[in-house]
Design an enzyme around this catalytic site. Structure first.
Site, mmCIF file in Angstrom:
data_model
loop_
_atom_site.group_PDB
_atom_site.id
_atom_site.type_symbol
_atom_site.label_atom_id
_atom_site.label_comp_id
_atom_site.label_asym_id
_atom_site.label_seq_id
_atom_site.Cartn_x
_atom_site.Cartn_y
_atom_site.Cartn_z
ATOM 1 N N SER A 197 5.468 -3.738 -8.990
ATOM 2 C CA SER A 197 6.009 -3.435 -9.720
ATOM 3 C C SER A 197 5.081 -4.408 -10.942
ATOM 4 O O SER A 197 4.011 -4.858 -10.824
ATOM 5 C CB SER A 197 7.181 -4.199 -10.360
ATOM 6 O OG SER A 197 7.639 -3.687 -11.056
ATOM 7 N N ASP A 465 9.714 6.946 -10.131
ATOM 8 C CA ASP A 465 10.041 6.114 -11.044
ATOM 9 C C ASP A 465 10.052 6.173 -11.920
ATOM 10 O O ASP A 465 8.255 6.444 -12.915
ATOM 11 C CB ASP A 465 7.861 4.763 -10.292
ATOM 12 C CG ASP A 465 8.226 3.704 -10.668
ATOM 13 O OD1 ASP A 465 9.754 3.324 -11.322
ATOM 14 O OD2 ASP A 465 7.877 3.039 -10.492
#
Length: 546
Positions: A197, A465
């Site tokens: 991330s 995602d």
């Protein structure tokens, strides 16, 4: 005499879950801060014991990896800077002389929340395969790696990309590992830098900024593209959710926005959700957006993943008597809405409005126009950390699509103006630093943006995602070849940094997860074959500059 008893399993889990989520808001906006407060209060109440009792906790997890400390300057670019202790953890369980160092960037949370990856996750997997040393490095300001007295605007001014990257570089060059005699400095040992991330973007940035010490890097769900309006986050969810659920959401939001635009029905639709007292429509839109954050919490490991999004979808589809979710129901106040909107309202009341304590008003709990609610600076207010980074350099304000005709699952009340307002509310100008009117996203994007690339830099993302639009696998980025030297991999049906998680025996993992882990082991081993050549070139360059 005081009585002792163990805290209940439920209370312990609630505290644990809140601790993991406490450092980062589901969405960078004021409503998420309101919900952070309510959830913190609820977790504390659940864990409360009688005054005459004392809590006895179980043996800490991951006691095999005690915390250690590395001294860092608070300001790497000042000759006279105070220092702080940066916390890190080490696993020597697989290390053999000559092996690499596998370091995981802790990112925007306490490093304690990353210890799982040192035990059974990606750090352990790669260390085991390469006889490597595993390391978790906590990010400055997070967990216990903090040296400022409060979280005021001025105190937070050293929380930025340049300082954080310099921390990692200084650590890699100078750390001495206890119990290991040989020099494992990144100048003489191959270091593989991993992050997921935000930390995934940092991993990519480290490979670009410090190529002479970062031998290889893996950016998992690495958000290398910073954006102001992150509307595509929600569009990934809309497209990837079960079609029935997606349609219920699109229908609900269209109906809700339509009713908010009618003055005589505006109060009635908010009242249906238990939020009649909430003055501002964008605050209402922020509350009903909240369940969508649970999509990112999905995980292939059922022990770690959340099923809340699926539960939300099931709730939206419930019939009302003989009426199915797509049929209309007439309600008090002149409302005529699809049953799915009725279901949506009940879900919000049960799961969010119910958290508002009896001694507080709805406006107290969910209003965001009182600046004083967001100006506390105590070190316990962890939400101020990532939000500060969002407001200064990263952006990612979740808004409705810019095209009003585009199908949407969040209200058009969510605009850049309403979502970014928290920045000026929470961080008033200090004596030494002022938060910009809008984040300086150029500071991120200048490092490569969608096109960031280097030899021995792996890009790994999840197909569904919600952060994919901000990674090199975005539809706005050019496609690439997947090679050993520059791996470029998309995990089927994966959400957020799925490869970071693992099982003790990867043969027990789902096929697509085992496959990505085997591929990662393969390309890292191939990279390491080049180490002697790279080291020789480094030393030659060093001699030539003397």
């Amino acid at each position: 005499m005081k009585k002792y008893r163990c805290i209940s399993t439920v209370s312990l889990l609630l505290l644990e879950v809140f601790a993991v989520a406490a450092d980062r808001l589901p969405f960078p906006n004021a409503q998420s801060v309101n919900l952070w407060r309510l959830e913190k209060r609820q977790a504390e109440l659940q864990a409360l014991v009688n005054d005459e009792e004392q809590v006895v906790f179980k043996k800490p997890k991951f006691s095999e990896f005690p915390p250690q400390w590395f001294e860092q300057p608070l300001d790497h670019f000042s000759k006279d800077s105070p220092t702080f202790g940066q916390r890190y953890w080490v696993s020597k369980r697989h290390y053999k002389k000559g092996g690499p160092v596998i370091v995981l960037d802790g990112g925007e949370t306490s490093g304690e929340n990353r210890l799982l990856f040192l035990d059974t996750g990606i750090v352990d997997i790669l260390a085991k395969a390469t006889n490597g040393l595993g390391v978790i490095l906590e990010h400055r300001y997070y967990g216990e790696s903090i040296a400022v007295p409060d979280l005021s605007t001025d105190s937070l001014r050293w929380l930025n990309n340049d300082q954080s990257a310099a921390d990692s570089a200084n650590f890699m060059r100078n750390v001495k590992f206890e119990g290991i005699d040989e020099n494992l400095s990144a100048e003489d040992t191959p270091w593989i830098y991993y992050g997921g991330s935000y930390a995934g973007a940092r991993a990519a940035h480290m490979r670009v900024l410090y190529p002479d010490i970062v031998f290889g890097a893996i950016a998992s769900s690495g958000v290398t593209h910073a954006s102001l309006e992150n509307w595509e986050y929600m569009d990934i969810i809309r497209a990837a959710a079960e079609p029935e659920c997606s349609q219920h959401l699109v229908t609900s939001i269209a109906v809700i926005d339509g009713l908010l635009a009618v003055p005589r029905l505006r109060g009635a639709i908010k009242g249906l959700f238990g939020l009649a007292e909430l003055e501002h429509d964008d605050d209402f839109a922020g509350v009903i957006e909240s369940p969508l954050g649970s999509w990112q919490s999905k995980n292939w490991d059922p022990k770690l993943g959340s099923t809340k999004f699926d539960q939300f979808c099931e709730a939206l589809a419930k019939p009302l008597g003989k009426l199915n979710a797509t049929q209309s129901v007439s309600l008090a106040g002149g409302l005529d809405v699809p049953v799915t909107v009725w279901n949506y309202a009940n879900y919000i009341k049960e799961n969010y409005v119910s958290k508002c304590p009896e001694d507080a008003t709805i406006e107290d709990c969910f209003g965001s126009y009182d600046d004083s609610k967001f100006q506390g600076t105590d070190l316990s207010l962890h939400w101020r950390l990532w939000l500060f980074q969002v407001c200064t350099e990263w952006g990612y304000f979740v808004t409705a699509p810019p095209d009003p005709e585009f199908p949407r699952i969040v209200s058009r009340q969510l605009t850049l103006e309403t979502q970014s307002r928290i920045c000026q509310q929470a961080y008033p100008p200090g004596k030494h630093f002022q938060v910009p009117a809008l984040p300086n996203i150029t500071a991120v994007n200048v490092l490569g943006d969608f096109a960031i690339a280097a030899d021995r830099l792996a890009i790994i993302d999840g197909e569904v995602d919600p952060w994919r639009p901000d990674t090199p696998h975005s539809q706005n980025a050019e496609d690439r070849n997947d090679t050993i030297l520059q791996p470029f991999k998309l995990i089927p049906n994966a959400v957020h940094h799925y490869d970071e998680y693992g099982l003790t025996d990867i043969r027990d993992e789902p096929l697509e997860i085992m496959q990505i882990h085997l591929e990662m082991i393969h390309f890292v081993k191939e990279w390491l074959k080049d180490w002697d050549t790279v080291l020789k070139e480094r030393r030659q360059r060093s001699k030539s500059t003397c």
